[in-house]
Design a protein around this motif. Structure first.
Motif, PDB file in Angstrom:
ATOM      1  N   GLY A   1       1.959   7.905  -3.659  1.00 44.52           N
ATOM      2  CA  GLY A   1       1.660   9.236  -4.165  1.00 44.52           C
ATOM      3  C   GLY A   1       2.859  10.042  -4.620  1.00 44.52           C
ATOM      4  N   HIS A   2       4.040   9.429  -4.666  1.00 42.97           N
ATOM      5  CA  HIS A   2       5.229  10.151  -5.093  1.00 42.97           C
ATOM      6  C   HIS A   2       5.426   9.990  -6.599  1.00 42.97           C
ATOM      7  CE1 HIS A   2       5.969  10.469  -0.860  1.00 42.97           C
ATOM      8  NE2 HIS A   2       6.197   9.174  -0.721  1.00 42.97           N
ATOM      9  N   SER A   3       5.937  11.017  -7.240  1.00 49.57           N
ATOM     10  CA  SER A   3       6.196  10.939  -8.674  1.00 49.57           C
ATOM     11  C   SER A   3       7.330   9.958  -8.943  1.00 49.57           C
ATOM     12  CB  SER A   3       6.567  12.312  -9.221  1.00 49.57           C
ATOM     13  OG  SER A   3       7.855  12.700  -8.762  1.00 49.57           O
ATOM     14  N   ALA A   4       7.403   9.472 -10.173  1.00 55.48           N
ATOM     15  CA  ALA A   4       8.449   8.514 -10.532  1.00 55.48           C
ATOM     16  C   ALA A   4       9.837   9.117 -10.345  1.00 55.48           C
ATOM     17  CB  ALA A   4       8.251   8.053 -11.980  1.00 55.48           C
ATOM     18  N   ALA A   5      10.011  10.374 -10.746  1.00 57.51           N
ATOM     19  CA  ALA A   5      11.320  11.019 -10.628  1.00 57.51           C
ATOM     20  C   ALA A   5      11.718  11.199  -9.165  1.00 57.51           C
ATOM     21  CB  ALA A   5      11.297  12.374 -11.339  1.00 57.51           C
TER      22      ALA A   5
ATOM     23  N   PRO B   1       4.485  -4.953  -0.023  1.00 62.56           N
ATOM     24  CA  PRO B   1       4.748  -6.331  -0.470  1.00 62.56           C
ATOM     25  C   PRO B   1       5.729  -7.081   0.428  1.00 62.56           C
ATOM     26  CG  PRO B   1       4.750  -4.832  -2.342  1.00 62.56           C
ATOM     27  CD  PRO B   1       4.670  -3.978  -1.110  1.00 62.56           C
ATOM     28  N   TRP B   2       6.786  -6.400   0.898  1.00 61.91           N
ATOM     29  CA  TRP B   2       7.769  -7.098   1.735  1.00 61.91           C
ATOM     30  C   TRP B   2       7.197  -7.416   3.116  1.00 61.91           C
ATOM     31  CZ3 TRP B   2       8.270  -2.235  -0.312  1.00 61.91           C
ATOM     32  CH2 TRP B   2       8.195  -1.158   0.576  1.00 61.91           C
ATOM     33  N   GLN B   3       6.318  -6.556   3.623  1.00 62.58           N
ATOM     34  CA  GLN B   3       5.651  -6.875   4.887  1.00 62.58           C
ATOM     35  C   GLN B   3       4.724  -8.072   4.713  1.00 62.58           C
ATOM     36  OE1 GLN B   3       4.027  -2.821   5.487  1.00 62.58           O
ATOM     37  NE2 GLN B   3       4.747  -2.998   7.605  1.00 62.58           N
ATOM     38  N   GLN B   4       3.996  -8.092   3.613  1.00 61.86           N
ATOM     39  CA  GLN B   4       3.051  -9.191   3.377  1.00 61.86           C
ATOM     40  C   GLN B   4       3.790 -10.522   3.269  1.00 61.86           C
ATOM     41  OE1 GLN B   4      -0.453  -8.553   3.236  1.00 61.86           O
ATOM     42  NE2 GLN B   4      -0.386 -10.747   3.655  1.00 61.86           N
ATOM     43  N   ARG B   5       4.942 -10.520   2.604  1.00 61.66           N
ATOM     44  CA  ARG B   5       5.720 -11.762   2.492  1.00 61.66           C
ATOM     45  C   ARG B   5       6.161 -12.249   3.868  1.00 61.66           C
ATOM     46  NH1 ARG B   5       7.821  -9.271  -2.188  1.00 61.66           N
ATOM     47  NH2 ARG B   5       9.584  -8.394  -1.046  1.00 61.66           N
ATOM     48  N   ALA B   6       6.657 -11.323   4.689  1.00 58.52           N
ATOM     49  CA  ALA B   6       7.107 -11.708   6.020  1.00 58.52           C
ATOM     50  C   ALA B   6       5.943 -12.231   6.860  1.00 58.52           C
ATOM     51  CB  ALA B   6       7.777 -10.522   6.714  1.00 58.52           C
TER      52      ALA B   6
ATOM     53  N   TRP C   1       6.034   0.693  -5.185  1.00 60.22           N
ATOM     54  CA  TRP C   1       5.383   0.986  -3.900  1.00 60.22           C
ATOM     55  C   TRP C   1       5.439   2.475  -3.592  1.00 60.22           C
ATOM     56  CZ3 TRP C   1       7.329   2.889   0.793  1.00 60.22           C
ATOM     57  CH2 TRP C   1       6.417   2.834   1.869  1.00 60.22           C
ATOM     58  N   LEU C   2       6.595   3.104  -3.828  1.00 61.71           N
ATOM     59  CA  LEU C   2       6.726   4.534  -3.558  1.00 61.71           C
ATOM     60  C   LEU C   2       5.755   5.348  -4.410  1.00 61.71           C
ATOM     61  CD1 LEU C   2      10.613   4.856  -3.289  1.00 61.71           C
ATOM     62  CD2 LEU C   2       8.965   5.403  -1.489  1.00 61.71           C
ATOM     63  N   GLN C   3       5.605   4.972  -5.672  1.00 60.49           N
ATOM     64  CA  GLN C   3       4.653   5.685  -6.512  1.00 60.49           C
ATOM     65  C   GLN C   3       3.219   5.437  -6.044  1.00 60.49           C
ATOM     66  OE1 GLN C   3       5.647   5.656 -10.896  1.00 60.49           O
ATOM     67  NE2 GLN C   3       7.394   4.443 -10.181  1.00 60.49           N
ATOM     68  N   GLY C   4       2.989   4.248  -5.473  1.00 63.33           N
ATOM     69  CA  GLY C   4       1.678   3.962  -4.905  1.00 63.33           C
ATOM     70  C   GLY C   4       1.368   4.794  -3.677  1.00 63.33           C
TER      71      GLY C   4
ATOM     72  N   PRO D   1      13.064   1.668   0.793  1.00 62.79           N
ATOM     73  CA  PRO D   1      11.838   2.383   0.459  1.00 62.79           C
ATOM     74  C   PRO D   1      11.197   3.100   1.638  1.00 62.79           C
ATOM     75  CG  PRO D   1      11.432   0.029   0.559  1.00 62.79           C
ATOM     76  CD  PRO D   1      12.908   0.210   0.671  1.00 62.79           C
ATOM     77  N   GLY D   2      11.344   2.553   2.849  1.00 63.63           N
ATOM     78  CA  GLY D   2      10.768   3.208   4.016  1.00 63.63           C
ATOM     79  C   GLY D   2      11.418   4.548   4.286  1.00 63.63           C
ATOM     80  N   LEU D   3      12.744   4.588   4.203  1.00 61.89           N
ATOM     81  CA  LEU D   3      13.461   5.856   4.391  1.00 61.89           C
ATOM     82  C   LEU D   3      13.127   6.832   3.270  1.00 61.89           C
ATOM     83  CD1 LEU D   3      17.116   5.086   5.572  1.00 61.89           C
ATOM     84  CD2 LEU D   3      15.304   6.246   6.829  1.00 61.89           C
ATOM     85  N   ALA D   4      13.092   6.318   2.033  1.00 67.06           N
ATOM     86  CA  ALA D   4      12.792   7.184   0.891  1.00 67.06           C
ATOM     87  C   ALA D   4      11.423   7.831   1.058  1.00 67.06           C
ATOM     88  CB  ALA D   4      12.851   6.369  -0.401  1.00 67.06           C
ATOM     89  N   ASP D   5      10.442   7.056   1.485  1.00 68.11           N
ATOM     90  CA  ASP D   5       9.090   7.583   1.685  1.00 68.11           C
ATOM     91  C   ASP D   5       9.078   8.638   2.797  1.00 68.11           C
ATOM     92  OD1 ASP D   5       6.147   7.557   1.400  1.00 68.11           O
ATOM     93  OD2 ASP D   5       6.176   6.594   3.364  1.00 68.11           O
TER      94      ASP D   5
END
Length: 320
Positions: A183-187, A6-11, A178-181, A200-204
């Motif tokens: 494939g990562h679990s919510a936790a 979403p943030w890439q699309q906005r930019a 986005w992270l759950q999208g 989010p990029g680092l987290a992924d």
């Protein structure tokens, strides 16, 4: 074509509207934290410019760009040293002069040329002077886009001649979705996003590459070094002698930055020490890209940590 976050699309939408509305000049500084997808947005923007909005042209331009052979797209990054043995750690004047010569040529397809410099903050001083001349004397239909996670490192004269397309960390709810999208679990997404302080990029990346485990190990090592439970030399060898050396120092610097934030203004002496070590850790990351022995550079850094943050040893009277 890869789907944008979403943030890439906005930019991207913002930049396309400015381009199509004639509100974007030739110089653009695309900046923001590393890992948010600036390069992908820049390349999609280049495709938009080079295809002129024509679907048929876009297909051909996309194929040429994917192959790295589009004649009207120039990408400048770290080049090989003169002996060809390794990549340089900076962008040098010959690269910028070569770019300027290419931008002076007539476009082979359409009426535009796009140049990407990534990372722009790696352009050295003499090359910056040549780059400034290119920015000051643009030819029609030439776009020069600078990508940087650290725009403050660029001279003010360069920054002042560019419009800015700035990437910012997204809202937490959007980042988690986005992270759950991905494939990562919510936790797992929540834990990684907290550790990455909302990035989010680092987290992924950490979730895909077991980065959280590495981060916890680095935190443990720092604590044990401060308590004298680990040796500096052995730890430096462990940190520096494989392909994860830069990642370890990045985690270490980030962990110390978080500790500095926690210290706040309540412990100014500790805050000063943590801030100094954070700067030293980033300098050591830069040194690892040179011919300096990595284990020696890291050992010096860890020795500084034990001196600044080490717990005082009890006196003989206290032991008794």
């Amino acid at each position: 074509m890869t789907e944008f976050s979403p943030w890439q699309q906005r930019a991207y939408d913002h930049a396309v509207a400015a381009l199509d509305g004639g509100r974007m000049g030739h110089g653009l500084l695309i900046c923001g934290p590393a890992g948010l997808g600036k390069r992908a947005v820049a390349e999609r923007l280049a495709l938009h410019v080079l295809s002129g909005g024509n679907a048929a042209h876009a297909q051909r331009a996309a194929a040429l760009m994917a192959a790295g052979t589009h004649p009207d797209l120039q990408v400048v990054s770290f080049g090989l040293t003169k002996d060809g043995s390794k990549l340089r750690t900076e962008i040098v004047i010959d690269q910028i002069r070569d770019l300027s010569q290419k931008l002076a040529l007539t476009p082979q397809y359409g009426t535009a040329q796009v140049a990407l410099i990534d990372p722009a903050d790696a352009v050295n001083r003499s090359a910056c002077n040549a780059l400034l001349k290119t920015l000051e004397e643009p030819a029609p239909g030439r776009y020069l886009w600078l990508l940087s996670a650290q725009p403050a490192r660029l001279p003010a004269t360069i920054r002042s001649r560019c419009q800015r397309l700035e990437f910012r960390l997204p809202p937490r709810a959007e980042a988690l979705e986005w992270l759950q999208g991905q494939g990562h679990s919510a936790a797992a997404a929540q834990e990684a996003l907290d550790a990455a302080r909302g990035h989010p990029g680092l987290a992924d990346q950490w979730l895909r590459e077991d980065g959280l485990a590495l981060r916890k190990q680095i935190a443990s090592d720092l604590d044990k070094l401060a308590r004298g439970q680990l040796g500096v030399v052995e730890t430096a060898q462990k940190w520096a002698n494989d392909e994860l050396a830069d990642a370890r120092l990045r985690h270490a610097a980030d962990l110390v930055l978080a500790r500095a934030s926690d210290a706040g203004l309540t412990d100014t002496a500790r805050l000063t020490k943590l801030a100094a070590w954070f700067d030293a850790a980033n300098r050591t990351r830069d040194l690892l890209r040179t011919t300096v022995r990595g284990d020696l550079a890291v050992a010096e850094l860890l020795l500084l940590w034990t001196r600044q943050m080490g717990e005082p040893r009890p006196t003989r009277a206290a032991r008794g």
